[in-house]
Design a protein around this motif. Sequence first.
Motif, short mmCIF file in Angstrom:
data_model
loop_
_atom_site.label_atom_id
_atom_site.label_comp_id
_atom_site.label_asym_id
_atom_site.label_seq_id
_atom_site.Cartn_x
_atom_site.Cartn_y
_atom_site.Cartn_z
N LEU A 182 4.22 -7.76 9.94
CA LEU A 182 4.57 -6.73 10.94
C LEU A 182 4.32 -5.31 10.42
O LEU A 182 4.48 -4.34 11.16
CB LEU A 182 6.04 -6.86 11.33
N GLN A 183 3.98 -5.21 9.14
CA GLN A 183 3.88 -3.88 8.54
C GLN A 183 2.47 -3.61 8.01
O GLN A 183 1.95 -4.38 7.21
CB GLN A 183 4.86 -3.77 7.36
N GLY A 184 1.93 -2.48 8.42
CA GLY A 184 0.59 -2.11 8.00
C GLY A 184 0.45 -2.00 6.48
O GLY A 184 -0.62 -2.22 5.94
N HIS B 218 -3.45 -5.77 3.88
CA HIS B 218 -4.59 -6.15 3.04
C HIS B 218 -4.33 -7.40 2.19
O HIS B 218 -5.20 -7.86 1.48
CB HIS B 218 -4.86 -5.00 2.09
N LEU B 219 -3.08 -7.90 2.18
CA LEU B 219 -2.72 -8.89 1.15
C LEU B 219 -3.40 -10.24 1.36
O LEU B 219 -3.32 -10.84 2.43
CB LEU B 219 -1.20 -9.10 1.14
N PRO B 220 -4.04 -10.75 0.30
CA PRO B 220 -4.62 -12.09 0.38
C PRO B 220 -3.51 -13.16 0.33
O PRO B 220 -2.40 -12.89 -0.12
CB PRO B 220 -5.52 -12.18 -0.85
N GLU B 221 -3.85 -14.34 0.76
CA GLU B 221 -2.90 -15.45 0.87
C GLU B 221 -2.17 -15.72 -0.45
O GLU B 221 -0.95 -15.94 -0.46
CB GLU B 221 -3.68 -16.70 1.32
N ASP B 222 -2.90 -15.70 -1.56
CA ASP B 222 -2.25 -16.06 -2.83
C ASP B 222 -1.16 -15.06 -3.22
O ASP B 222 -0.15 -15.45 -3.82
CB ASP B 222 -3.29 -16.21 -3.96
N VAL B 223 -1.34 -13.79 -2.88
CA VAL B 223 -0.30 -12.81 -3.20
C VAL B 223 0.92 -13.02 -2.29
O VAL B 223 2.07 -12.94 -2.73
CB VAL B 223 -0.83 -11.37 -3.09
N GLY C 195 -7.87 0.43 -2.05
CA GLY C 195 -9.28 0.75 -2.37
C GLY C 195 -10.16 -0.48 -2.28
O GLY C 195 -9.88 -1.42 -1.53
N THR C 196 -11.20 -0.48 -3.12
CA THR C 196 -12.11 -1.63 -3.11
C THR C 196 -11.72 -2.64 -4.18
O THR C 196 -12.32 -3.69 -4.30
CB THR C 196 -13.55 -1.16 -3.39
N THR C 197 -10.68 -2.29 -4.98
CA THR C 197 -10.35 -3.14 -6.13
C THR C 197 -9.03 -3.88 -5.98
O THR C 197 -8.55 -4.50 -6.92
CB THR C 197 -10.27 -2.27 -7.40
N GLY C 198 -8.41 -3.77 -4.82
CA GLY C 198 -7.11 -4.44 -4.64
C GLY C 198 -6.01 -3.74 -5.41
O GLY C 198 -5.11 -4.37 -5.97
N ASP C 199 -6.08 -2.43 -5.45
CA ASP C 199 -5.14 -1.65 -6.26
C ASP C 199 -3.86 -1.35 -5.46
O ASP C 199 -3.53 -0.21 -5.21
CB ASP C 199 -5.83 -0.36 -6.72
N TRP C 200 -3.16 -2.39 -5.05
CA TRP C 200 -1.85 -2.22 -4.41
C TRP C 200 -0.77 -2.24 -5.47
O TRP C 200 -1.07 -2.44 -6.66
CB TRP C 200 -1.62 -3.32 -3.37
N TRP D 2 0.85 -1.18 0.00
CA TRP D 2 0.00 0.00 0.00
C TRP D 2 0.90 1.24 0.00
O TRP D 2 1.92 1.29 0.68
CB TRP D 2 -0.86 0.02 1.27
N THR D 3 0.56 2.23 -0.82
CA THR D 3 1.11 3.58 -0.70
C THR D 3 -0.06 4.52 -0.98
O THR D 3 -1.13 4.06 -1.36
CB THR D 3 2.24 3.89 -1.70
#
Lengths: 398, 299
Positions: free
Chosen positions: B263-265, B269-274, B153-158, B146-147
């Motif tokens: 350990l890092q905010g 949000h990251l799902p398992e597969d990522v 957002g709602t679309t996983g736009d990392w 995330w930055t």
Amino acid sequence: MVKKVITGNYSLAYGCKLCRAEVVAAYPITPQTTVVEKLAEFVANNEMDTQYVKVESEHSAMAACISASLAGARTFTATSAHGLTLMHEVLIWASGSRTPIVMGNINRAMAPPWSVWADHLDSVAQRDTGWMQIYAETNQEVLDSIIQAYKISEDHDVLLPSMIMEDAFFLSHTTEAVDIPEQADVDAFLPPYDPPEKLDVDDPKGFCSLVMPDWYMEFRYLMYEAWNKAKKVIYDVVEEFEQKFGRNHGALLDNYRCDDADVVLIAAGTSAATAREVVDEYREQGKKVGLARMRFFRPFPADELRSLAKEVDSIGVLDRSFTFAHGGAFYTEVAGALYNSPSKPMLKNYIAGLGGRDITPATLRGLYDELLQMKENGPGQEIEWVDLKDGAPHGEVP
Amino acid sequence: MGKTTIPEEELMHPGHIACLGCGGGLAMRYMLKALGRRTIVSVPACCWAIMHGKHPSFALDVPLVNTAFEVTGASISGIRAALDAKGIKDVNVVGFAGDGGTVDIGIQALSGAVERNTDIFYVMYDNEAYMNTGIQRSGATPEGAWTTTTPVGTTGDWKKGPKKNMVEIMVAHDIPYTATVNVAFPEDFVKKIAKGKDIVGPKFYHAFAPCPTGWRHPPEHMVKIAKMAVDSNLFPLFEVEKGKYRITRKPKKKIPVKDYLRLQGRFRHLPEDVIEKIQRGADRNWELLLRKEEFTADF
Ligand SMILES: Cc1ncc(C[n+]2csc(CCOP(=O)(O)OP(=O)(O)O)c2C)c(N)n1
Ligand SMILES: [Mg+2]
């Protein structure tokens, strides 16, 4: 002293060599290339003791010059048009860090459409960057101006960078007989650069650090003071140069036969050389015309223009660039300087010679003829584009 | 207490204005310890342009010039040229720039300086985003982060895709020396920088420097997180000298990347597969590095 038949670009290279620039950082662009090539040759043949940084862009050329200058070295670069405008951010950095860099700029038109020919927009667009600007009329003046510019820029009352302009091809690639001064005479005139502050491990300081609003204005005001002092330094250096080398190209405003003139044309660069011829011709016919050549556009010769305004009825201002303002840049600034002057001659702006179009004696005769009638007829159209093709600007350009 | 090889002299003093737990602050401190007083530093726009103090304060005991964002490579070329012109040979010239100022906007000037074989040090302190302007993504932001410009957002736009591999870009320039360093390993850090003093030509360092403010972790976890980046093989410590790879730390017990990420905010949000994808990437890169070391062993 030797006389050599050389181009304006070689005048830049010889000037740089005579001034013993310690660091050169430059990048090629038409029509400047023969400057960087000649300098490379000087260095390769050990005729010049210089660190030549062959950078990967003009932006880096200027950045390298700034840091080298802050480390205490005399620096030089040369460029043109797209190279100069690419430097914009770092040009402001150079003056703000008070580095007396000297640069040659070959005035070339900006694209699009592509053009490599003479036009002043590239440097006029840098008028707010804090650089002194000299527009040369001859190859001799190019060379002499470099020597003068280092002396002016490095004066501790000034410490501001200078750029010396030559019109693309009219000077850059045209040969003229040029007196090359003796090295010993230049050395006597221009001592080594001795900065008041520099990057020094024995006296560690931070340069160009962040300032809060409580100090920023004072830093800029110091530069403003330097600008005002620069004018006197320019007059002094021009005079000392004449004593030493016997040549005087004028100081800020180079007036030619203006003393009892009724009308004067203001121009810069090579079109001024053509205007000189026309002035002589008209003077022989008893017409009281003169030429005021804008030698320095920065610092701006406001006082000189106000003195000139006292003597004349009408002034035509020739701009070899267009800045999309109310008239060309020279025009708006001349008008601005004269607004609060007690004498206000009639003013008219001529936009001419863009993209290398010739400014011929016939064209200039037309302008002088109109200026001579202006007292009776008024200025007519205030901003006039000269020598446009028939049909333009309303017709179609193929 | 064990003996340390790190010079005691401090050239960075209190009065700097780094955030609590700033990895970039330590990077400068160790770099200066390694190089000593006869050093000139050029710093572009980045957190460090502020950290040494606002005028007239100055927290360092070496001369420093602030430069425009994209010019570090050119600035140090100019300083080196000026010193050479004056015959000064015993002064180290260092460009000290952020990841954004290096892998993005400053890559051209750096590439030029390295191609010209300029005798300089270049330290990129990598906090994996444009931090000074408020945590925007850079070309060094890792996959999944995330930055403020990859806001999930709602679309996983990392941040999508891996970060630029600056060390390999330097190797491709045939650079005499390049290395990774990490503020959690000060001895290795100082040793590698000091080693550069005996190497003529450009030396490039990729310095891992966590940013608690931007990574969303408590300041006191900074060194721990920096160490975990190495122990998870996400940021291996190695050097490349004239094309020869040498890994300077081989973790005895590899930890899963998940332990580092959680350990890092910024990875919350990251799902398992990522996370699995990031793990595979780390494993692959580590394997590749081992082979490079083996392949170049007799260079
Ligand atoms: C030409 C230009 N563009 C943008 C900026 C704004 N800017 C200043 S610092 C910065 C980010 C720096 O990021 P990085 O190099 O990673 O260093 P950090 O702040 O993370 O320490 C940006 C975008 C600038 N100063 N100059
Ligand atoms: Mg960063």
